[in-house]
Scaffold this motif. Structure first.
Motif, PDB file in Angstrom:
ATOM      1  N   ARG A 105      -3.012   3.040   2.026  1.00 53.05           N
ATOM      2  CA  ARG A 105      -3.857   3.242   1.914  1.00 53.05           C
ATOM      3  C   ARG A 105      -5.315   4.060   3.682  1.00 53.05           C
ATOM      4  NH1 ARG A 105      -6.423   1.172  -1.883  1.00 53.05           N
ATOM      5  NH2 ARG A 105      -4.969  -0.019  -2.455  1.00 53.05           N
ATOM      6  N   VAL A 158      -5.929   6.806   3.401  1.00 49.43           N
ATOM      7  CA  VAL A 158      -6.742   7.941   2.252  1.00 49.43           C
ATOM      8  C   VAL A 158      -8.007   8.401   3.182  1.00 49.43           C
ATOM      9  CG1 VAL A 158      -7.839   7.070  -0.010  1.00 49.43           C
ATOM     10  CG2 VAL A 158      -5.521   6.603   0.609  1.00 49.43           C
ATOM     11  N   GLY A 159      -8.805   9.570   2.860  1.00 50.55           N
ATOM     12  CA  GLY A 159      -9.634  10.465   3.056  1.00 50.55           C
ATOM     13  C   GLY A 159      -9.873  11.443   4.167  1.00 50.55           C
ATOM     14  N   ASP A 173       0.928  -1.244  -0.001  1.00 50.85           N
ATOM     15  CA  ASP A 173      -0.710  -0.529   0.100  1.00 50.85           C
ATOM     16  C   ASP A 173       0.835   1.164   0.346  1.00 50.85           C
ATOM     17  OD1 ASP A 173      -2.175  -1.275   2.677  1.00 50.85           O
ATOM     18  OD2 ASP A 173      -2.567  -1.371  -0.086  1.00 50.85           O
ATOM     19  N   PRO A 189      -5.418  11.970  -7.996  1.00 46.04           N
ATOM     20  CA  PRO A 189      -4.209  10.726  -8.462  1.00 46.04           C
ATOM     21  C   PRO A 189      -3.870  11.194  -9.560  1.00 46.04           C
ATOM     22  CG  PRO A 189      -6.271   9.830  -7.026  1.00 46.04           C
ATOM     23  CD  PRO A 189      -6.594  11.109  -7.913  1.00 46.04           C
ATOM     24  N   TRP A 200      -4.516  14.408  -2.144  1.00 48.72           N
ATOM     25  CA  TRP A 200      -3.785  14.356  -1.612  1.00 48.72           C
ATOM     26  C   TRP A 200      -4.040  15.618  -1.363  1.00 48.72           C
ATOM     27  CZ3 TRP A 200      -1.354  18.560  -4.676  1.00 48.72           C
ATOM     28  CH2 TRP A 200      -1.267  18.595  -5.640  1.00 48.72           C
ATOM     29  N   TYR A 207       0.737   7.786  -8.750  1.00 49.85           N
ATOM     30  CA  TYR A 207       0.282   8.097  -7.199  1.00 49.85           C
ATOM     31  C   TYR A 207      -1.146   7.628  -7.903  1.00 49.85           C
ATOM     32  CZ  TYR A 207      -0.750   9.393  -2.881  1.00 49.85           C
ATOM     33  OH  TYR A 207      -0.698   9.840  -1.015  1.00 49.85           O
ATOM     34  N   PRO A 208      -1.766   7.154  -6.318  1.00 51.97           N
ATOM     35  CA  PRO A 208      -2.905   6.693  -6.386  1.00 51.97           C
ATOM     36  C   PRO A 208      -3.643   6.801  -5.681  1.00 51.97           C
ATOM     37  CG  PRO A 208      -1.705   4.991  -4.755  1.00 51.97           C
ATOM     38  CD  PRO A 208      -0.582   5.998  -5.225  1.00 51.97           C
ATOM     39  N   TRP A 209      -3.555   8.419  -4.763  1.00 50.26           N
ATOM     40  CA  TRP A 209      -4.867   8.808  -4.141  1.00 50.26           C
ATOM     41  C   TRP A 209      -5.101  10.266  -3.891  1.00 50.26           C
ATOM     42  CZ3 TRP A 209      -1.095   6.021   0.020  1.00 50.26           C
ATOM     43  CH2 TRP A 209      -1.719   4.055  -0.302  1.00 50.26           C
TER      44      TRP A 209
END
Length: 288
Positions: free
Chosen positions: A61, A64-65, A9, A94, A102, A98-100
């Motif tokens: 992970r 995240v949020g 993650d 993202p 920010w 980079y997957p999330w």
């Protein structure tokens, strides 16, 4: 403190990646300097952007949020609070692998609080109590988890650390916390992760509370962990008196301090800084 959720993650987050994300999504800040902040905690990689902004990217992970949560709620809470809190200005998407999501927020001056600096500071203890009283006074919808949801993990951690701490004493404390009368009033706002790493000082005084990733509604006892992570016994008493905390809530707060301390200790056993902090937290929780 949010535990890590696995090596898979954790994306690589270098300054070059952050520069590309900022420049592509917020070109108005493309000319500002970008400098990585160290240490930055366990949940985010943080860069200072120019003189007045901070860029925070979740590094696992479990974090995240937070950007969306802080963007929604902190502007509503900030006017009611006597200490500074982050002021979000943008949420990034993202990109570039980079997957999330920010965040970009206003930079808060100050130094991360330490036990050495504040543990014997009665003004800091009173300031923390006033902050929590103000936070609890803001109306909030819904409810949050209680101690019982942590029972299995806490008992497992007690068994795992039995060679380090007094397992019977920890079990007695935990049983007493679970048996204490529950919070019988409406849920209140709780920070959810109050420890020294999420407090800032300026000129030797408590100045800001940061990292609201666990912000939610529930039992205010969870925020009493700060009494055991930061304060000397005398300051802990002043904090409790200023907060007008009843015996049942204090007992549950000791349980929260024990549980979060054990959780951090078992998940970050190879981090000497965390081990020192959580060892103190568990010891102080046992003392009361």
């Amino acid at each position: 403190m949010t535990p890590p959720t696995g090596i898979d993650d954790r994306p690589e987050i270098g300054t070059a990646l952050v520069r590309r994300l900022v420049d592509a999504q917020f070109p108005q800040w493309a000319g500002l300097s970008l400098t990585r902040v160290e240490p930055a905690g366990s949940d985010h990689v943080i860069h200072r952007l120019g003189d007045g902004l901070a860029v925070r990217l979740p590094c696992h992970r479990g974090a995240v949020g937070q950007a969306a949560k802080e963007m929604e709620w902190l502007p509503r809470l900030a006017p009611h609070l006597p200490l500074a809190v982050p002021a979000p200005v943008a949420v990034g998407a993202p990109g570039f692998g980079y997957p999330w999501p920010w965040a970009v927020a206003r930079w808060l001056d100050g130094e991360v609080a330490t036990v050495d600096a504040l543990s014997h500071s009665r003004p800091a203890a009173i300031a923390m109590a006033r902050f929590l009283r103000a936070l609890r006074s803001v109306p909030v919808p819904g409810g949050g988890p209680g101690l019982i949801e942590r029972d299995e993990a806490t008992r497992a951690a007690i068994a795992e650390t039995a060679g380090v701490f007094d397992a019977p004493a920890m079990t007695d404390l935990w049983d007493a916390a679970l048996a204490a009368p529950p919070w019988g009033r409406d849920p209140v706002w709780v920070h959810g992760d109050l420890h020294t790493g999420n407090l800032l000082t300026d000129g030797g005084r408590l100045s800001a509370v940061i990292d609201f990733g666990n912000l939610g509604a529930g039992d205010p006892a969870c925020d009493l962990t700060i009494a055991f992570t930061l304060m000397s016994p005398a300051c802990r008493t002043a904090f409790r008196d200023a907060l007008a905390t009843d015996e049942a809530t204090w007992t549950r707060g000791r349980g929260w301090a024990l549980s979060t301390g054990l959780n951090a200790l078992t998940h970050y056993a190879d981090d000497a800084r965390v081990v020192a902090q959580t060892t103190r937290q568990i010891t102080q929780a046992l003392l009361g």
